[in-house]
Design an enzyme around this catalytic site. Sequence first.
Site, PDB file in Angstrom:
ATOM      1  N   GLU A 178       0.590  -1.170  -0.063  1.00  0.00           N
ATOM      2  CA  GLU A 178      -0.079  -0.242   0.085  1.00  0.00           C
ATOM      3  C   GLU A 178       0.673   1.253  -0.116  1.00  0.00           C
ATOM      4  O   GLU A 178       0.811   2.090   1.012  1.00  0.00           O
ATOM      5  CB  GLU A 178      -1.066  -0.143   1.303  1.00  0.00           C
ATOM      6  CG  GLU A 178      -1.883  -1.182   1.213  1.00  0.00           C
ATOM      7  CD  GLU A 178      -3.078  -0.897   2.323  1.00  0.00           C
ATOM      8  OE1 GLU A 178      -3.918  -1.865   2.331  1.00  0.00           O
ATOM      9  OE2 GLU A 178      -2.776  -0.169   3.198  1.00  0.00           O
ATOM     10  N   GLU A 376      -5.001  -8.837   0.770  1.00  0.00           N
ATOM     11  CA  GLU A 376      -5.819  -8.336   2.152  1.00  0.00           C
ATOM     12  C   GLU A 376      -7.158  -8.083   1.835  1.00  0.00           C
ATOM     13  O   GLU A 376      -7.527  -7.639   0.772  1.00  0.00           O
ATOM     14  CB  GLU A 376      -5.189  -6.929   2.734  1.00  0.00           C
ATOM     15  CG  GLU A 376      -3.840  -7.360   3.432  1.00  0.00           C
ATOM     16  CD  GLU A 376      -3.379  -5.943   4.011  1.00  0.00           C
ATOM     17  OE1 GLU A 376      -4.133  -5.103   4.549  1.00  0.00           O
ATOM     18  OE2 GLU A 376      -2.142  -5.673   4.046  1.00  0.00           O
TER      19      GLU A 376
END
Length: 472
Positions: A178, A376
């Site tokens: 991320e 995720e």
Amino acid sequence: MISPPDKSEFTTMKYQFPENFWWGSASSATQSEGAAFDGGKGDNIWDLWYQEQPNRFFNNVSATKASTFYQNYQTDIALMKEIGHNTFRTSFSWSRLIPTGRGEVNQEAVAFYGKVIDELIANDIEPFICLFHFDMPVAMQELGGWESREVVEAYADFADVCFKLYGDRVKHWFTFNEPIVPVEGGYLYDFHYPNVVDFKRAATVAFNTMLAHAEAVKRYRAQQLDGQIGIILNLTPSYPRSQNTADVKAANIADLLFNRSFLDPSVKGEYPQELIAFLQEHDQMPACQEGDLATIAAGNVDLLGVNYYQPRRIQAKLHTVNTDGPFLPEWFFDYYEMPGRKMNPHRGWEIYEQGVYDILTNLRENYGNIPCYISENGMGVEGEEKFIENGQVKDDYRIDFIKGHLTWLHKAVQEGANCKGYHLWTFIDNWSWANAYKNRYGFYRLDLETQTRTVKRSGEWFAQASKANGFD
């Protein structure tokens, strides 16, 4: 001991997944290891920020002990196997392996990470390793963090060390998790250190992060290792309120800034021309040196990890912008709360399972159907102890959440999406940045006082789904 039914019982599952589908979970070094000041580890920015402002962390809880994976990795890995993991992603702590960010390698850390990898492999769990998960060494932050070209080079050296140490055993590497989050949190919205609010510096951080990514990819391929290298992006779809031209334009700007700013250079090796034009128009372009774009062009990935939690719903601006305030993405759109949306009442986030399908379809149609996996996906719950019955968290809500997302993932795969697996966030309730242990996500409940791990009902369900490679 969980004893899932015999696999032969599940030959007619309604949602059957491809052979060798990756079932597992994800975590990170800072959020799980603990031992923050042990084993020769250097300080990272989370250690520093807590020392400076402990009040910025929920209940003043730091990552110093976290979930004690450093001490308990063997038993934790055994628990992973018990609930059907065949893969597991975590990260290496840069400040543990190289305490000052560059220079001498910490041999205690070399031994620790080697033992973790070997233990995973011994339990038939393939290690997926990420090199950077928000945890900049303090010594590197003092040089300017991702604003510094010197730090970019130091990171590439760190990556090179990791590949040389463990590339014989680790076959799936990820440069960043991320990477938009340190940009948002550290340089736009003040929820990560160093708490800067400055769009142009944020753009520099984003650009230099992609340079660092590409340099690591180059180092990996130079070693001619038998594996894949990728990146993990939180691809949050930007849905317009309506098909009104103004709403669609606003959603497109959000998509350019938060998704395509990393997705396009990672997969296509180039930035969207729309994004470049936008940054130039508003005088927010980062400094670009000769050779930078060629470096980024060579950094296209073998494998993409996709983190997805909730959608981003966008509408055109409703009010005039205060141009005396900081230049921010929200000058160009407002967030929109869709009436009738499905919510996680324990976290305040929208649940929109179809988002997984939309992401995977976009990757199939517009990004060469790159090999990918859901790296995720998870449901955070505050006060989860209220769902304990007979000593176990009865988290049927999490089972429903996982099923809903896997159902849409299955549809995407049936239509040809090249998605190879699903990882839940996370294995054991772990420390979550400024939120600490406020929201629980794990398959296993963690008792903070005793460090006891107790499987939740979702863990038992996942064990069955993994062994059956599907579910009804």
